[in-house]
Design a protein around this motif. Structure first.
Motif, PDB file in Angstrom:
ATOM      1  N   MET A   1       1.032  -1.208   0.137  1.00  0.00           N
ATOM      2  CA  MET A   1      -0.231  -0.248  -0.168  1.00  0.00           C
ATOM      3  C   MET A   1       0.901   1.060  -0.129  1.00  0.00           C
ATOM      4  O   MET A   1      -0.303   2.461  -0.528  1.00  0.00           O
ATOM      5  CB  MET A   1      -0.904  -0.402   1.002  1.00  0.00           C
ATOM      6  N   ASP A  46      -4.289   5.391   5.132  1.00  0.00           N
ATOM      7  CA  ASP A  46      -3.870   5.028   2.815  1.00  0.00           C
ATOM      8  C   ASP A  46      -5.606   4.301   2.875  1.00  0.00           C
ATOM      9  O   ASP A  46      -6.293   4.477   2.261  1.00  0.00           O
ATOM     10  CB  ASP A  46      -2.914   4.560   2.606  1.00  0.00           C
ATOM     11  N   PHE A  50      -8.350   5.236   0.674  1.00  0.00           N
ATOM     12  CA  PHE A  50      -8.767   4.552  -0.481  1.00  0.00           C
ATOM     13  C   PHE A  50     -10.499   3.853  -0.100  1.00  0.00           C
ATOM     14  O   PHE A  50     -11.135   3.481  -1.392  1.00  0.00           O
ATOM     15  CB  PHE A  50      -7.763   2.815  -0.091  1.00  0.00           C
ATOM     16  N   GLY A  55     -11.010   6.731  -3.618  1.00  0.00           N
ATOM     17  CA  GLY A  55     -11.052   5.039  -3.764  1.00  0.00           C
ATOM     18  C   GLY A  55      -8.874   5.706  -4.248  1.00  0.00           C
ATOM     19  O   GLY A  55      -7.979   4.734  -5.403  1.00  0.00           O
ATOM     20  N   VAL A  56      -8.192   6.527  -4.405  1.00  0.00           N
ATOM     21  CA  VAL A  56      -6.841   7.025  -3.851  1.00  0.00           C
ATOM     22  C   VAL A  56      -6.015   6.335  -3.105  1.00  0.00           C
ATOM     23  O   VAL A  56      -6.592   6.614  -2.218  1.00  0.00           O
ATOM     24  CB  VAL A  56      -6.757   8.419  -4.771  1.00  0.00           C
ATOM     25  N   PHE A  57      -4.791   7.152  -2.852  1.00  0.00           N
ATOM     26  CA  PHE A  57      -3.910   6.644  -1.620  1.00  0.00           C
ATOM     27  C   PHE A  57      -3.582   8.366  -1.391  1.00  0.00           C
ATOM     28  O   PHE A  57      -3.237   9.026  -2.031  1.00  0.00           O
ATOM     29  CB  PHE A  57      -2.574   5.882  -2.451  1.00  0.00           C
ATOM     30  N   ASN A  64      -0.935   7.215  -7.981  1.00  0.00           N
ATOM     31  CA  ASN A  64      -1.666   8.178  -7.827  1.00  0.00           C
ATOM     32  C   ASN A  64      -1.208   8.427  -9.499  1.00  0.00           C
ATOM     33  O   ASN A  64      -2.532   9.045 -10.127  1.00  0.00           O
ATOM     34  CB  ASN A  64      -1.771   8.831  -6.827  1.00  0.00           C
TER      35      ASN A  64
END
Length: 245
Positions: A1, A46, A50, A55-57, A64
């Motif tokens: 991650m 994270d 997410f 839904g991103v970091f 990304n």
């Protein structure tokens, strides 16, 4: 991650000083514990971003950037916007943190940088709780930017004052270095293993909080970084037993 191009290379027995260098802390074990706490905070943040912030970091910028390309090819403007906001927030945080820690009095500057991260995460928690743990629209984007800023700040801080290769946010290089060392000479860096495990644990805890206690989810990363800030004020006792201020 979390990702990176650096290989964590703690010296000697596999422990290395996290933010604050060797000027503050509670001994070698305490310094490693601080690094672990920051990594758990990263994993939790994270997971929160997410699962609930698009839904991103917030620490995995290569992911990304890949999402930016994917969203362009798939014609997904919403995902592209979210990834761009996360990248922009991370850049601002990293630049700000690196600027704060420039110059003399590293321990004091480190505390200022940690304080900025705590304020950012505290503001995130406040906004998140106000939204009942389910932010949407512009609030969600704003919280995503703040979360990425906090993680960028942590990344910049550790990179600026930590030992070469040390990271508590992007750990692909840590995993690569661990595997290379094992394959080459059978050596296992204990701190690298612990940090990788801490990232997974933090992500799991963050996901559990988002799923079962959403309004309280950001309390975990905010509380851990605040604890690190408090610990940074305690004297560091070196290997010889001498207290260093």
């Amino acid at each position: 991650m979390a990702d990176g191009d650096e290989t964590a290379a703690p010296p000697g027995d596999g422990t290395a000083p996290p933010p604050g260098g060797r000027a503050r802390g509670t001994g070698d074990g305490g310094l490693a514990a601080i690094a672990v706490a920051l990594t758990v905070a990263t994993g939790a943040m994270d997971a929160i971003s997410f699962l609930a912030l698009g839904g991103v970091f917030t620490s995995v910028m290569t992911a990304n950037l890949s999402l930016l390309g994917i969203s362009a090819g798939a014609q997904d403007p919403d995902r592209a916007r979210d990834a761009a906001v996360a990248v922009a927030g991370f850049i601002v945080g990293a630049l700000l943190s690196a600027r704060i820690v420039r110059g003399e009095r590293a321990a004091v500057r480190t505390r200022w940088a940690l304080g900025v991260e705590v304020l950012a995460l505290g503001g995130l928690w406040a906004g998140w709780a106000t939204a009942g743990g389910h932010p949407g629209g512009g609030v969600r984007l704003g919280l995503l930017a703040v979360a990425a800023l906090a993680m960028g700040g942590q990344s910049g801080l550790v990179r600026a004052i930590g030992p070469p290769g040390m990271s508590t946010t992007y750990l692909t290089g840590t995993l690569t270095g661990l595997l290379v060392d094992v394959a080459r000479d059978g050596r296992v860096r204990r701190l690298s293993v612990v940090l990788l495990a801490a990232l997974v644990v933090g992500a799991a805890l963050g996901a559990l909080l988002v799923t079962h206690a959403a309004p309280a989810a950001p309390a975990l990363p905010a509380g851990l970084v605040a604890l690190v800030l408090v610990v940074s004020f305690t004297p560091y006792r070196g290997r010889g037993g001498h207290i260093r201020q």
